[in-house]
Design an enzyme around this catalytic site. Structure first.
Site, PDB file in Angstrom:
ATOM      1  N   ARG A  98       0.874  -1.191   0.000  1.00 31.97           N
ATOM      2  CA  ARG A  98       0.000   0.000   0.000  1.00 31.97           C
ATOM      3  C   ARG A  98       0.899   1.225   0.000  1.00 31.97           C
ATOM      4  NH1 ARG A  98      -5.140   1.775   3.652  1.00 31.97           N
ATOM      5  NH2 ARG A  98      -6.044   0.281   2.206  1.00 31.97           N
ATOM      6  N   HIS A 140      -7.516   0.767  -6.158  1.00 30.01           N
ATOM      7  CA  HIS A 140      -7.689  -0.027  -4.923  1.00 30.01           C
ATOM      8  C   HIS A 140      -8.394  -1.336  -5.312  1.00 30.01           C
ATOM      9  CE1 HIS A 140      -7.868  -0.996  -0.827  1.00 30.01           C
ATOM     10  NE2 HIS A 140      -8.746  -0.133  -0.368  1.00 30.01           N
ATOM     11  N   GLN A 149     -10.265  -3.831  -2.849  1.00 31.09           N
ATOM     12  CA  GLN A 149     -11.539  -3.269  -2.395  1.00 31.09           C
ATOM     13  C   GLN A 149     -12.661  -3.638  -3.375  1.00 31.09           C
ATOM     14  OE1 GLN A 149     -12.121  -1.102   0.469  1.00 31.09           O
ATOM     15  NE2 GLN A 149     -14.213  -1.636  -0.058  1.00 31.09           N
ATOM     16  N   ASP A 188     -17.031   7.982  -0.942  1.00 31.10           N
ATOM     17  CA  ASP A 188     -15.736   7.806  -0.265  1.00 31.10           C
ATOM     18  C   ASP A 188     -15.356   9.158   0.330  1.00 31.10           C
ATOM     19  OD1 ASP A 188     -13.248   6.864   0.579  1.00 31.10           O
ATOM     20  OD2 ASP A 188     -12.357   6.822  -1.434  1.00 31.10           O
ATOM     21  N   CYS A 207     -16.201   2.348   1.064  1.00 28.28           N
ATOM     22  CA  CYS A 207     -15.043   1.489   1.359  1.00 28.28           C
ATOM     23  C   CYS A 207     -14.600   1.599   2.808  1.00 28.28           C
ATOM     24  CB  CYS A 207     -13.895   1.854   0.425  1.00 28.28           C
ATOM     25  SG  CYS A 207     -13.444   3.599   0.522  1.00 28.28           S
ATOM     26  N   ARG A 219     -13.745  -7.874   2.629  1.00 25.59           N
ATOM     27  CA  ARG A 219     -12.332  -7.629   2.285  1.00 25.59           C
ATOM     28  C   ARG A 219     -11.505  -8.881   2.589  1.00 25.59           C
ATOM     29  NH1 ARG A 219     -10.200  -2.767   2.208  1.00 25.59           N
ATOM     30  NH2 ARG A 219      -8.710  -3.845   0.897  1.00 25.59           N
TER      31      ARG A 219
HETATM   32  N1  NVA Z   1      -9.767   7.206  -1.195  1.00 23.81           N
HETATM   33  C1  NVA Z   1      -9.389   6.737   0.117  1.00 23.81           C
HETATM   34  C2  NVA Z   1      -9.644   5.273   0.240  1.00 23.81           C
HETATM   35  C3  NVA Z   1      -9.345   4.694   1.598  1.00 23.81           C
HETATM   36  C4  NVA Z   1      -9.594   3.218   1.682  1.00 23.81           C
HETATM   37  C5  NVA Z   1      -7.939   7.056   0.370  1.00 23.81           C
HETATM   38  O1  NVA Z   1      -7.115   6.810  -0.527  1.00 23.81           O
HETATM   39  O2  NVA Z   1      -7.609   7.552   1.442  1.00 23.81           O
HETATM   40  N1   CP Z   2     -11.150   0.347   2.822  1.00 24.39           N
HETATM   41  C1   CP Z   2      -9.881   0.275   3.220  1.00 24.39           C
HETATM   42  O1   CP Z   2      -8.964   0.058   2.425  1.00 24.39           O
HETATM   43  O2   CP Z   2      -9.686   0.502   4.536  1.00 24.39           O
HETATM   44  P1   CP Z   2      -8.286   0.672   5.271  1.00 24.39           P
HETATM   45  O3   CP Z   2      -7.704   1.989   4.829  1.00 24.39           O
HETATM   46  O4   CP Z   2      -8.608   0.653   6.738  1.00 24.39           O
HETATM   47  O5   CP Z   2      -7.388  -0.460   4.871  1.00 24.39           O
END
Ligand code: NVA
Ligand code: CP
Length: 338
Positions: A108, A135, A138, A231, A272, A317
């Site tokens: 990540r 992502h 997800q 989101d 998400c 997930r």
């Molecule tokens: N768009 C959000 C998704 C988190 C799971 C981010 O990148 O912070």
């Molecule tokens: N939805 C998701 O990816 O959550 P986290 O940021 O907690 O991993």
């Protein structure tokens, strides 16, 4: 022809055919049943995976850890800032080192190019746990959740409201195109998906019967929708000083009961997570104090309503990530339990 994903990376759903995605969803359902029945499924006993996080996480990290342990694997988790990659060691060198010790690598981070560089050098499967662009794990959880809510997902209308050019919105556009759902991105000019990706998804959609609609009209976007998805308005890696600007731009696109009322009667709400549906977080409280806004991308009423599937998504997930690790690491193509 049986589908084999053995040895493949999982970087974006763009790399997978609709049939391969459906295979991963079938596998996820199988793993979910095994887990619910309490049937052990340590199919990858003796293997080891490493989880690299350059951004924070709750769901993705826990899903990978539990899924790996359920499959019998050892897990190392490297938190943001806790390894040499980037500062003292290149991505390519890190990938080769980790590939000598582990059977798979989750990453990540920020640039999509970083996860691609890891994949190019690791020699073992690399899984994208979220980048600025995509992502994909997800998406499997989300599509499984939609499948659990409707008898058939092809032809459903899924509307994303809000920051429609972020990693989750991009990925939903890809997932819907691949699986034949009608995708609508609803947001202000400037926060809409990038033209090249839209063109690519429209090309895929032509093959699957999906459509892609971009609009700033909430009524049009919500009307007839089976899924309303949103989101957070400022994603990880974006500067905190964007909050004021984003609130001004995105308030009309909050998912409210009024928007849900325009959708189909059986419509579900998805997110998400994490979500700013109230001010019960540090950032939520700061935003409330500075801008007087206590609910952001979704009202608390919708978030906590019977239509909200957000906790099913979160659970899914784990089942779907387990399917991705199993499919890419296993040398046995049979679905477990068959
Ligand atoms: N768009 C959000 C998704 C988190 C799971 C981010 O990148 O912070
Ligand atoms: N939805 C998701 O990816 O959550 P986290 O940021 O907690 O991993």
């Amino acid at each position: 022809m049986p589908i084999s994903l053995s040895g493949r990376h999982f970087l974006t759903l763009l790399d997978f055919t609709p049939e391969e995605i459906r295979h991963l969803l079938r596998l996820s359902k199988r793993f979910k049943s095994l887990k619910r029945a309490g049937t052990p499924h340590r199919r990858l006993q003796g293997r080891n995976v490493v989880l690299l996080f350059e951004k924070t996480s709750t769901r993705t990290r826990c899903a990978f850890e539990v899924a790996a342990m359920d499959l019998g694997m050892g897990v190392t988790c490297l938190d943001p800032g806790s390894c040499q990659m980037g500062a003292k060691e290149s991505i390519a060198d890190t990938a080769q080192v980790l590939g000598r010790m582990y059977d798979g690598i989750e990453y990540r981070g920020f640039a999509q190019e970083a996860v691609e560089e890891l994949a190019a050098n690791a020699g073992v499967p690399v899984w994208n746990g979220l980048t600025d662009d995509f992502h994909p794990t997800q998406m499997l959880a989300d599509m499984l959740t939609v499948e659990e809510s409707f008898p058939r997902i092809e032809g459903l209308k899924l509307t994303f409201m809000g920051d429609a050019r972020n990693n989750v919105a991009n990925s939903l556009m890809v997932a819907c195109s691949k699986l034949g759902l009608h995708f609508t991105a609803c947001g202000p000019e400037g926060l809409m998906p990038e033209g090249d990706l839209v063109a690519r998804c429209r090309g895929i959609a032509q093959e699957t019967g999906a459509t892609i609609t971009l609009t700033d009209d909430v009524d049009e976007a919500a009307a007839g929708a089976h899924v309303l998805y949103t989101d957070i308005w400022v994603s990880m890696g974006e500067p905190d000083d964007l909050w004021g600007e984003r609130i001004d731009l995105l308030e009309p696109y909050r998912v409210t009961s009024q928007a849900m009322a325009k959708a189909e009667p059986e419509a579900i709400f998805m997110h998400c997570l994490p979500s700013f549906h109230d001010a019960n977080t540090t950032i939520g409280a700061e935003v409330a104090a500075r801008f007087g806004v206590t609910e952001m991308e979704v009202s608390d009423e919708v978030f906590t309503s019977a239509a909200s599937k957000v906790m099913d998504e979160a659970e899914n997930r784990m089942h779907t990530i387990k399917a991705v690790m199993y499919a890419t690491l296993s040398r046995d193509d049979r679905l477990p339990g068959t």
